[in-house]
Design an enzyme around this catalytic site. Structure first.
Site, PDB file in Angstrom:
ATOM      1  N   TYR A  21      -8.205 -33.290   5.571  1.00 50.84           N
ATOM      2  CA  TYR A  21      -8.209 -32.273   4.528  1.00 50.84           C
ATOM      3  C   TYR A  21      -6.902 -31.795   4.797  1.00 50.84           C
ATOM      4  O   TYR A  21      -5.991 -31.505   3.773  1.00 50.84           O
ATOM      5  CB  TYR A  21      -9.168 -31.265   4.899  1.00 50.84           C
ATOM      6  CG  TYR A  21      -9.030 -29.960   4.269  1.00 50.84           C
ATOM      7  CD1 TYR A  21      -9.206 -29.912   2.833  1.00 50.84           C
ATOM      8  CD2 TYR A  21      -8.357 -28.850   4.689  1.00 50.84           C
ATOM      9  CE1 TYR A  21      -9.204 -28.674   2.075  1.00 50.84           C
ATOM     10  CE2 TYR A  21      -8.281 -27.483   4.166  1.00 50.84           C
ATOM     11  CZ  TYR A  21      -8.516 -27.391   2.882  1.00 50.84           C
ATOM     12  OH  TYR A  21      -8.442 -26.456   2.022  1.00 50.84           O
TER      13      TYR A  21
ATOM     14  N   LYS B 285      -3.772 -31.725   1.850  1.00 58.91           N
ATOM     15  CA  LYS B 285      -3.257 -30.514   1.328  1.00 58.91           C
ATOM     16  C   LYS B 285      -1.823 -30.356   1.398  1.00 58.91           C
ATOM     17  O   LYS B 285      -1.042 -29.888   0.508  1.00 58.91           O
ATOM     18  CB  LYS B 285      -3.882 -29.314   2.122  1.00 58.91           C
ATOM     19  CG  LYS B 285      -5.367 -29.253   1.641  1.00 58.91           C
ATOM     20  CD  LYS B 285      -5.845 -28.995   0.044  1.00 58.91           C
ATOM     21  CE  LYS B 285      -5.244 -27.377  -0.227  1.00 58.91           C
ATOM     22  NZ  LYS B 285      -5.637 -27.139  -1.770  1.00 58.91           N
TER      23      LYS B 285
ATOM     24  N   THR C 270     -12.525 -29.189  -0.809  1.00 59.60           N
ATOM     25  CA  THR C 270     -12.525 -28.114   0.476  1.00 59.60           C
ATOM     26  C   THR C 270     -13.728 -28.734   1.358  1.00 59.60           C
ATOM     27  O   THR C 270     -13.796 -27.594   2.297  1.00 59.60           O
ATOM     28  CB  THR C 270     -12.918 -26.662  -0.235  1.00 59.60           C
ATOM     29  OG1 THR C 270     -14.085 -26.741  -1.064  1.00 59.60           O
ATOM     30  CG2 THR C 270     -11.621 -26.388  -1.152  1.00 59.60           C
TER      31      THR C 270
ATOM     32  N   LEU D   9     -10.042 -33.853 -11.089  1.00 57.69           N
ATOM     33  CA  LEU D   9      -8.780 -34.279 -10.524  1.00 57.69           C
ATOM     34  C   LEU D   9      -8.846 -35.476  -9.583  1.00 57.69           C
ATOM     35  O   LEU D   9      -7.854 -35.905  -9.383  1.00 57.69           O
ATOM     36  CB  LEU D   9      -8.509 -32.817  -9.391  1.00 57.69           C
ATOM     37  CG  LEU D   9      -7.709 -31.719 -10.023  1.00 57.69           C
ATOM     38  CD1 LEU D   9      -8.292 -31.389 -11.423  1.00 57.69           C
ATOM     39  CD2 LEU D   9      -7.412 -30.661  -9.318  1.00 57.69           C
TER      40      LEU D   9
ATOM     41  N   GLY E 266     -14.801 -22.358  -8.624  1.00 64.31           N
ATOM     42  CA  GLY E 266     -14.825 -22.009  -7.024  1.00 64.31           C
ATOM     43  C   GLY E 266     -14.639 -20.649  -6.807  1.00 64.31           C
ATOM     44  O   GLY E 266     -14.595 -19.737  -7.655  1.00 64.31           O
ATOM     45  N   GLN E 267     -14.426 -20.180  -5.297  1.00 62.85           N
ATOM     46  CA  GLN E 267     -14.533 -18.911  -4.942  1.00 62.85           C
ATOM     47  C   GLN E 267     -13.257 -18.109  -5.553  1.00 62.85           C
ATOM     48  O   GLN E 267     -13.525 -17.210  -5.950  1.00 62.85           O
ATOM     49  CB  GLN E 267     -14.295 -18.969  -3.521  1.00 62.85           C
ATOM     50  CG  GLN E 267     -15.467 -19.444  -2.583  1.00 62.85           C
ATOM     51  CD  GLN E 267     -15.200 -18.938  -1.343  1.00 62.85           C
ATOM     52  OE1 GLN E 267     -15.567 -17.882  -1.050  1.00 62.85           O
ATOM     53  NE2 GLN E 267     -14.772 -19.891  -0.301  1.00 62.85           N
TER      54      GLN E 267
ATOM     55  N   THR F  19      -3.235 -24.310   2.551  1.00 63.66           N
ATOM     56  CA  THR F  19      -3.967 -23.731   3.684  1.00 63.66           C
ATOM     57  C   THR F  19      -3.246 -23.951   5.124  1.00 63.66           C
ATOM     58  O   THR F  19      -2.536 -24.501   5.008  1.00 63.66           O
ATOM     59  CB  THR F  19      -5.346 -24.999   3.882  1.00 63.66           C
ATOM     60  OG1 THR F  19      -5.988 -24.685   4.853  1.00 63.66           O
ATOM     61  CG2 THR F  19      -4.606 -26.447   4.000  1.00 63.66           C
TER      62      THR F  19
HETATM   63  N1  LIG Z   1     -12.389 -21.966   1.467  1.00 63.33           N
HETATM   64  C1  LIG Z   1     -11.543 -21.772   2.382  1.00 63.33           C
HETATM   65  O1  LIG Z   1     -11.832 -21.203   3.337  1.00 63.33           O
HETATM   66  C2  LIG Z   1      -9.819 -22.119   2.070  1.00 63.33           C
HETATM   67  C3  LIG Z   1      -8.993 -21.774   3.276  1.00 63.33           C
HETATM   68  C4  LIG Z   1      -7.794 -22.048   3.052  1.00 63.33           C
HETATM   69  C5  LIG Z   1      -7.230 -22.699   1.630  1.00 63.33           C
HETATM   70  N2  LIG Z   1      -8.254 -22.705   0.565  1.00 63.33           N
HETATM   71  C6  LIG Z   1      -7.599 -23.130  -0.768  1.00 63.33           C
HETATM   72  O2  LIG Z   1      -7.859 -22.298  -1.446  1.00 63.33           O
HETATM   73  C7  LIG Z   1      -8.054 -22.668  -2.747  1.00 63.33           C
HETATM   74  C8  LIG Z   1      -9.358 -22.303  -3.302  1.00 63.33           C
HETATM   75  O3  LIG Z   1     -10.462 -22.593  -2.415  1.00 63.33           O
HETATM   76  P1  LIG Z   1     -12.056 -21.930  -2.726  1.00 63.33           P
HETATM   77  O4  LIG Z   1     -12.368 -21.505  -1.298  1.00 63.33           O
HETATM   78  O5  LIG Z   1     -11.978 -21.174  -4.149  1.00 63.33           O
HETATM   79  O6  LIG Z   1     -12.542 -23.546  -2.952  1.00 63.33           O
HETATM   80  P2  LIG Z   1     -14.111 -23.781  -3.514  1.00 63.33           P
HETATM   81  O7  LIG Z   1     -14.875 -22.638  -3.688  1.00 63.33           O
HETATM   82  O8  LIG Z   1     -14.766 -24.861  -2.775  1.00 63.33           O
HETATM   83  O9  LIG Z   1     -13.934 -24.109  -5.081  1.00 63.33           O
HETATM   84  C9  LIG Z   1     -13.271 -25.573  -5.239  1.00 63.33           C
HETATM   85  C10 LIG Z   1     -13.110 -25.790  -6.723  1.00 63.33           C
HETATM   86  O10 LIG Z   1     -12.393 -27.083  -6.793  1.00 63.33           O
HETATM   87  C11 LIG Z   1     -13.577 -27.977  -7.932  1.00 63.33           C
HETATM   88  N3  LIG Z   1     -13.171 -29.409  -7.506  1.00 63.33           N
HETATM   89  C12 LIG Z   1     -13.660 -29.825  -6.452  1.00 63.33           C
HETATM   90  N4  LIG Z   1     -13.412 -31.370  -6.755  1.00 63.33           N
HETATM   91  C13 LIG Z   1     -12.894 -31.173  -7.987  1.00 63.33           C
HETATM   92  C14 LIG Z   1     -12.492 -32.431  -9.018  1.00 63.33           C
HETATM   93  N5  LIG Z   1     -12.558 -33.653  -8.293  1.00 63.33           N
HETATM   94  N6  LIG Z   1     -11.929 -32.261  -9.982  1.00 63.33           N
HETATM   95  C15 LIG Z   1     -12.025 -30.906 -10.356  1.00 63.33           C
HETATM   96  N7  LIG Z   1     -12.456 -29.695  -9.789  1.00 63.33           N
HETATM   97  C16 LIG Z   1     -12.832 -29.901  -8.424  1.00 63.33           C
HETATM   98  C17 LIG Z   1     -14.801 -27.388  -7.345  1.00 63.33           C
HETATM   99  O11 LIG Z   1     -15.659 -27.597  -8.558  1.00 63.33           O
HETATM  100  P3  LIG Z   1     -17.166 -27.762  -8.346  1.00 63.33           P
HETATM  101  O12 LIG Z   1     -17.771 -26.415  -8.197  1.00 63.33           O
HETATM  102  O13 LIG Z   1     -17.609 -28.509  -9.596  1.00 63.33           O
HETATM  103  O14 LIG Z   1     -17.472 -28.634  -7.141  1.00 63.33           O
HETATM  104  C18 LIG Z   1     -14.581 -25.749  -7.230  1.00 63.33           C
HETATM  105  O15 LIG Z   1     -14.376 -25.397  -8.417  1.00 63.33           O
HETATM  106  C19 LIG Z   1      -8.193 -24.326  -2.636  1.00 63.33           C
HETATM  107  O16 LIG Z   1      -6.880 -24.843  -2.883  1.00 63.33           O
HETATM  108  C20 LIG Z   1      -8.371 -24.587  -0.950  1.00 63.33           C
HETATM  109  O17 LIG Z   1      -7.820 -25.503  -0.538  1.00 63.33           O
HETATM  110  C21 LIG Z   1      -9.515 -22.514   0.906  1.00 63.33           C
END
Ligand SMILES: NC(=O)c1ccc[n+]([C@@H]2O[C@H](COP(=O)([O-])OP(=O)(O)OC[C@H]3O[C@@H](n4cnc5c(N)ncnc54)[C@H](OP(=O)(O)O)[C@@H]3O)[C@@H](O)[C@H]2O)c1
Length: 312
Positions: free
Chosen positions: A136, A140, A73, A44, A18-19, A112
């Site tokens: 979502y 969370k 996400t 997960l 992920g990011q 979030t």
């Molecule tokens: N993105 C936002 O704007 C935002 C805003 C507020 C909070 N957050 C929180 O920040 C954290 C990191 O977000 P991010 O932006 O880095 O998210 P992201 O880029 O969407 O990455 C999510 C990661 O979770 C993995 N994932 C999804 N489903 C899964 C599963 N069933 N089992 C194992 N891994 C799984 C994805 O794997 P794949 O690559 O295989 O899909 C990816 O590696 C999260 O907790 C998110 O809720 C994000």
């Protein structure tokens, strides 16, 4: 193993693609050793076998911290896939934390702004009552609560509007659309702070360092939940206008004229999931507890644009 390696802090990062996970990998300090765990290795949503898989990972790597950077996400898709979103975001974090607690291993997790309904007039503090308005957000919030019930040795960082060099995000979508279109419509009645994955990674290391450098107790008052965003605030429209103007200055291909980036209301831009109008998170508690200074969101945007420019 060399002495230097043996002194390294061992961190198990769940969600290795992920990011935020990617930024953790890129920004890894020398005295840390990361073990990245992608979905293929630990799913997960597979909650029946999750506990035993986490136990195995802990036994084989013996981490000093687990970072859960994995999450479901896809905010709009979660409305029609509530069960899977809830398993990944709502149930899995507690299972991971429970197993980690048995091994006396703390967990750092991300949450979030979408746990709030966005009706408050000022910035949200950690003690404000959550009231999520999307599947979502509900998932969370359940994850946060499950973790807090499972262990005291947790750090939960609620963040917002995450973007970075790696992965899909608003900044990269806007850059692409700005190069293809003559006109853009962007929502101007939702407010928050764009926060880079790099900043989240930097702060994550600061916090883990603080909790690992001196052996802290399980009842140390610094464990808990914090708000982490870049400083300042804007709307999605303000964010788009800024990043496109900067991209133009930096020599990215930009077709849309600045005055053709039109503000629209959320009503004019319906989505499956309702988003909070106010996503402002107050970061005072995090800054004062750990002595941090958080850069303005525009600094984070400039930094990511600079990296993308180097890559192109
Ligand atoms: N993105 C936002 O704007 C935002 C805003 C507020 C909070 N957050 C929180 O920040 C954290 C990191 O977000 P991010 O932006 O880095 O998210 P992201 O880029 O969407 O990455 C999510 C990661 O979770 C993995 N994932 C999804 N489903 C899964 C599963 N069933 N089992 C194992 N891994 C799984 C994805 O794997 P794949 O690559 O295989 O899909 C990816 O590696 C999260 O907790 C998110 O809720 C994000």
């Amino acid at each position: 193993m060399s002495k230097e390696q043996s002194n390294n802090k061992r961190i198990l990062v769940i969600g290795g693609t992920g990011q935020v996970a990617w930024a953790l990998g890129q920004g890894c300090p020398q005295d840390y050793t990361l073990r990245m765990v992608p979905r293929q290795e630990l799913d997960l949503s597979d909650v029946d076998v999750l506990a035993s898989r986490v136990e195995q990972l802990i036994q084989s790597f013996n981490p000093q911290f687990i970072v859960n950077a994995a999450a479901y996400t896809a905010v709009d898709r979660a409305e029609s896939e509530e069960n899977i979103a809830f398993a990944v975001n709502g149930i899995a974090p507690a299972i991971i934390t429970n197993i980690a607690a048995q091994a006396n291993c703390p967990v750092l997790h991300y949450s979030t702004d979408y746990v709030f309904d966005g009706t408050k007039s000022g910035s949200y503090v950690e003690d404000d009552e959550p009231n999520p308005v999307s599947a979502y957000g509900i998932s969370k919030l359940a994850g946060e609560r499950g973790m807090r019930a499972a262990s005291q040795q947790i750090l939960i960082l609620r963040t917002s509007w995450v973007f970075g060099v790696h992965g899909s995000n608003f900044l990269k979508t806007m850059l692409r659309l700005a190069s293809e279109r003559d006109e853009l419509s962007v929502v101007s009645d939702q407010f928050g702070a764009p926060t880079s994955a790099d900043l989240i990674a930097r702060v994550s290391y600061e916090l883990m360092g603080a909790m690992l450098d001196v052996q802290v107790d399980a009842d140390d008052p610094r464990w808990g939940l914090y708000h982490l965003t870049a400083s300042g605030e804007t709307s999605w429209h303000g964010y788009a206008a800024y990043l496109i103007a900067r991209a133009r200055e930096m020599g990215f291909p930009v077709r849309v004229e600045q005055e053709k980036i039109k503000p629209v209301t959320s009503e004019q831009f319906p989505t499956a999931a309702v988003r909070p109008a106010n996503s402002r998170l107050d970061t005072q508690l995090l800054r004062s507890t750990f002595g941090l200074t958080l850069p303005d969101w525009t600094v984070c945007v400039d930094e990511v644009l600079g990296k993308l420019r180097c890559e192109s």
